[in-house]
Design a protein around this motif. Structure first.
Motif, PDB file in Angstrom:
ATOM      1  N   THR A   1      -2.012   8.563   4.557  1.00  0.00           N
ATOM      2  CA  THR A   1      -1.269   7.751   5.525  1.00  0.00           C
ATOM      3  C   THR A   1      -2.238   6.979   6.412  1.00  0.00           C
ATOM      4  OG1 THR A   1       0.578   9.300   5.503  1.00  0.00           O
ATOM      5  CG2 THR A   1       0.400   7.846   7.428  1.00  0.00           C
TER       6      THR A   1
ATOM      7  N   ASN B   1       0.816  -1.216   0.000  1.00  0.00           N
ATOM      8  CA  ASN B   1       0.000   0.000   0.000  1.00  0.00           C
ATOM      9  C   ASN B   1       0.852   1.269   0.000  1.00  0.00           C
ATOM     10  OD1 ASN B   1      -2.415  -1.398  -0.122  1.00  0.00           O
ATOM     11  ND2 ASN B   1      -2.629  -1.506   2.087  1.00  0.00           N
ATOM     12  N   PHE B   2       1.901   1.275   0.782  1.00  0.00           N
ATOM     13  CA  PHE B   2       2.746   2.469   0.796  1.00  0.00           C
ATOM     14  C   PHE B   2       3.606   2.557  -0.463  1.00  0.00           C
ATOM     15  CE2 PHE B   2       1.253   2.735   5.125  1.00  0.00           C
ATOM     16  CZ  PHE B   2       1.061   4.100   5.251  1.00  0.00           C
TER      17      PHE B   2
ATOM     18  N   MET C   1      -4.068   4.209   4.346  1.00  0.00           N
ATOM     19  CA  MET C   1      -3.277   3.021   4.032  1.00  0.00           C
ATOM     20  C   MET C   1      -2.960   2.186   5.268  1.00  0.00           C
ATOM     21  SD  MET C   1      -3.221   2.488   0.965  1.00  0.00           S
ATOM     22  CE  MET C   1      -4.139   3.438  -0.213  1.00  0.00           C
TER      23      MET C   1
ATOM     24  N   LEU D   1       1.423   4.393  -2.864  1.00  0.00           N
ATOM     25  CA  LEU D   1       1.474   5.838  -2.601  1.00  0.00           C
ATOM     26  C   LEU D   1       2.780   6.436  -3.117  1.00  0.00           C
ATOM     27  CD1 LEU D   1       0.013   6.291   1.009  1.00  0.00           C
ATOM     28  CD2 LEU D   1      -1.126   6.603  -1.198  1.00  0.00           C
TER      29      LEU D   1
END
Length: 153
Positions: free
Chosen positions: A53, A13-14, A56, A17
Protein backbone atom coordinates in the motif's frame (compact mmCIF):
# COMPACT_ATOMS: atom_id res chain seq x y z
CA UNK A 1 -3.43 18.48 -13.76
CA UNK A 2 -1.22 16.87 -11.10
CA UNK A 3 -4.27 15.45 -9.30
CA UNK A 4 -5.53 13.93 -12.54
CA UNK A 5 -2.19 12.19 -13.18
CA UNK A 6 -2.06 11.04 -9.58
CA UNK A 7 -5.58 9.59 -9.82
CA UNK A 8 -4.68 7.70 -13.01
CA UNK A 9 -1.57 6.16 -11.45
CA UNK A 10 -3.39 5.32 -8.21
CA UNK A 11 -6.05 3.47 -10.20
CA UNK A 12 -3.51 1.64 -12.37
CA UNK A 13 -1.20 0.73 -9.50
CA UNK A 14 -3.90 -0.48 -7.14
CA UNK A 15 -5.54 -2.38 -10.02
CA UNK A 16 -2.23 -4.22 -10.45
CA UNK A 17 -2.26 -5.14 -6.76
CA UNK A 18 -5.88 -6.24 -7.01
CA UNK A 19 -5.30 -8.42 -10.06
CA UNK A 20 -2.23 -9.96 -8.47
CA UNK A 21 -4.24 -10.57 -5.33
CA UNK A 22 -6.85 -12.50 -7.29
CA UNK A 23 -4.15 -14.99 -8.23
CA UNK A 24 -2.84 -15.28 -4.70
CA UNK A 25 -6.01 -17.10 -3.68
CA UNK A 26 -5.34 -19.03 -0.51
CA UNK A 27 -1.63 -18.43 -1.24
CA UNK A 28 -0.14 -17.56 2.11
CA UNK A 29 -2.61 -19.79 3.95
CA UNK A 30 -2.15 -22.72 1.55
CA UNK A 31 -0.56 -25.97 2.66
CA UNK A 32 1.93 -25.60 -0.20
CA UNK A 33 3.21 -22.22 1.00
CA UNK A 34 3.11 -23.24 4.68
CA UNK A 35 5.27 -26.24 3.84
CA UNK A 36 8.00 -24.23 2.14
CA UNK A 37 11.28 -23.58 3.90
CA UNK A 38 11.19 -19.77 4.15
CA UNK A 39 13.88 -17.24 4.98
CA UNK A 40 14.30 -16.46 8.67
CA UNK A 41 13.80 -12.75 7.82
CA UNK A 42 10.36 -13.37 6.27
CA UNK A 43 8.08 -10.71 7.78
CA UNK A 44 4.61 -11.49 9.14
CA UNK A 45 1.84 -11.53 6.54
CA UNK A 46 0.34 -8.15 7.47
CA UNK A 47 3.64 -6.43 6.57
CA UNK A 48 3.18 -7.33 2.90
CA UNK A 49 -0.15 -5.50 2.65
CA UNK A 50 1.15 -2.44 4.49
CA UNK A 51 4.33 -2.39 2.41
CA UNK A 52 2.53 -2.66 -0.94
CA UNK A 53 0.00 0.00 0.00
CA UNK A 54 2.79 2.42 0.93
CA UNK A 55 4.80 1.48 -2.16
CA UNK A 56 1.91 2.09 -4.54
CA UNK A 57 1.03 5.42 -2.95
CA UNK A 58 4.65 6.57 -3.29
CA UNK A 59 5.03 5.11 -6.79
CA UNK A 60 1.83 6.83 -7.95
CA UNK A 61 3.17 10.18 -6.71
CA UNK A 62 6.54 9.46 -8.33
CA UNK A 63 4.93 8.72 -11.71
CA UNK A 64 2.62 11.74 -11.48
CA UNK A 65 5.65 13.97 -10.96
CA UNK A 66 7.78 12.19 -13.57
CA UNK A 67 5.34 12.09 -16.49
CA UNK A 68 5.49 15.80 -17.40
CA UNK A 69 9.31 15.80 -16.92
CA UNK A 70 10.06 12.79 -19.15
CA UNK A 71 11.78 13.55 -22.45
CA UNK A 72 10.11 10.56 -24.10
CA UNK A 73 6.61 9.92 -22.82
CA UNK A 74 6.38 6.89 -25.13
CA UNK A 75 9.44 5.31 -23.50
CA UNK A 76 8.17 6.15 -20.03
CA UNK A 77 4.74 4.62 -20.70
CA UNK A 78 6.41 1.54 -22.20
CA UNK A 79 8.62 1.10 -19.13
CA UNK A 80 5.66 1.69 -16.86
CA UNK A 81 3.60 -0.92 -18.75
CA UNK A 82 6.45 -3.43 -18.46
CA UNK A 83 6.67 -2.71 -14.72
CA UNK A 84 2.91 -3.18 -14.41
CA UNK A 85 2.98 -6.52 -16.23
CA UNK A 86 5.94 -7.83 -14.22
CA UNK A 87 4.29 -6.74 -10.98
CA UNK A 88 1.02 -8.47 -11.87
CA UNK A 89 2.77 -11.61 -13.19
CA UNK A 90 4.61 -12.47 -9.99
CA UNK A 91 1.59 -13.59 -7.92
CA UNK A 92 0.15 -16.09 -10.41
CA UNK A 93 3.60 -17.52 -11.13
CA UNK A 94 4.44 -17.94 -7.46
CA UNK A 95 1.11 -18.78 -5.81
CA UNK A 96 -1.19 -20.09 -8.56
CA UNK A 97 1.26 -22.02 -10.74
CA UNK A 98 3.67 -22.67 -7.85
CA UNK A 99 6.73 -21.82 -9.93
CA UNK A 100 9.03 -19.94 -7.53
CA UNK A 101 11.98 -20.05 -9.98
CA UNK A 102 9.91 -18.41 -12.70
CA UNK A 103 8.63 -15.88 -10.17
CA UNK A 104 12.23 -15.18 -9.16
CA UNK A 105 13.08 -14.35 -12.77
CA UNK A 106 10.13 -11.94 -12.89
CA UNK A 107 10.98 -10.24 -9.60
CA UNK A 108 14.63 -9.90 -10.62
CA UNK A 109 13.56 -8.18 -13.85
CA UNK A 110 11.16 -5.97 -11.89
CA UNK A 111 13.90 -5.02 -9.42
CA UNK A 112 16.27 -4.14 -12.25
CA UNK A 113 13.56 -2.10 -13.95
CA UNK A 114 12.72 -0.12 -10.80
CA UNK A 115 16.46 0.38 -10.27
CA UNK A 116 16.61 1.76 -13.82
CA UNK A 117 13.75 4.16 -13.04
CA UNK A 118 15.54 5.28 -9.89
CA UNK A 119 18.85 5.84 -11.67
CA UNK A 120 17.68 7.10 -15.05
CA UNK A 121 15.17 9.69 -13.87
CA UNK A 122 16.94 10.91 -10.71
CA UNK A 123 18.13 14.13 -12.34
CA UNK A 124 14.67 14.94 -13.69
CA UNK A 125 13.04 14.61 -10.26
CA UNK A 126 15.78 15.39 -7.78
CA UNK A 127 14.68 14.57 -4.23
CA UNK A 128 11.28 13.40 -5.48
CA UNK A 129 13.16 10.33 -6.75
CA UNK A 130 13.21 9.19 -3.13
CA UNK A 131 9.52 8.34 -3.57
CA UNK A 132 10.73 5.30 -5.52
CA UNK A 133 13.08 4.10 -2.78
CA UNK A 134 10.42 2.12 -0.82
CA UNK A 135 9.58 0.17 -3.99
CA UNK A 136 13.21 -0.59 -4.78
CA UNK A 137 14.12 -1.55 -1.20
CA UNK A 138 11.05 -3.76 -0.83
CA UNK A 139 11.87 -5.50 -4.11
CA UNK A 140 15.36 -6.24 -2.81
CA UNK A 141 13.81 -7.84 0.27
CA UNK A 142 11.13 -9.69 -1.72
CA UNK A 143 13.73 -10.93 -4.20
CA UNK A 144 15.82 -12.30 -1.35
CA UNK A 145 12.77 -14.07 0.10
CA UNK A 146 11.90 -15.58 -3.27
CA UNK A 147 15.53 -16.60 -3.89
CA UNK A 148 15.71 -18.30 -0.49
CA UNK A 149 12.63 -20.36 -1.35
CA UNK A 150 14.11 -21.36 -4.70
CA UNK A 151 17.43 -22.35 -3.16
CA UNK A 152 16.05 -24.19 -0.10
CA UNK A 153 13.05 -26.04 -1.54
Amino acid sequence: MMLGRLAIFLILNFAALGIGGLFTGSGVASAWYAGLDKAPWTPPGWVFGAAWTTIMLCFSLYMAYLLPQAESKTLLWGLYALQWLLNVAWNPLFFHFRKPAWALTVILLLTLLIGFFLWNYRQSLGLKSLLLLPYFLWLLIATSLNAFIVLKN
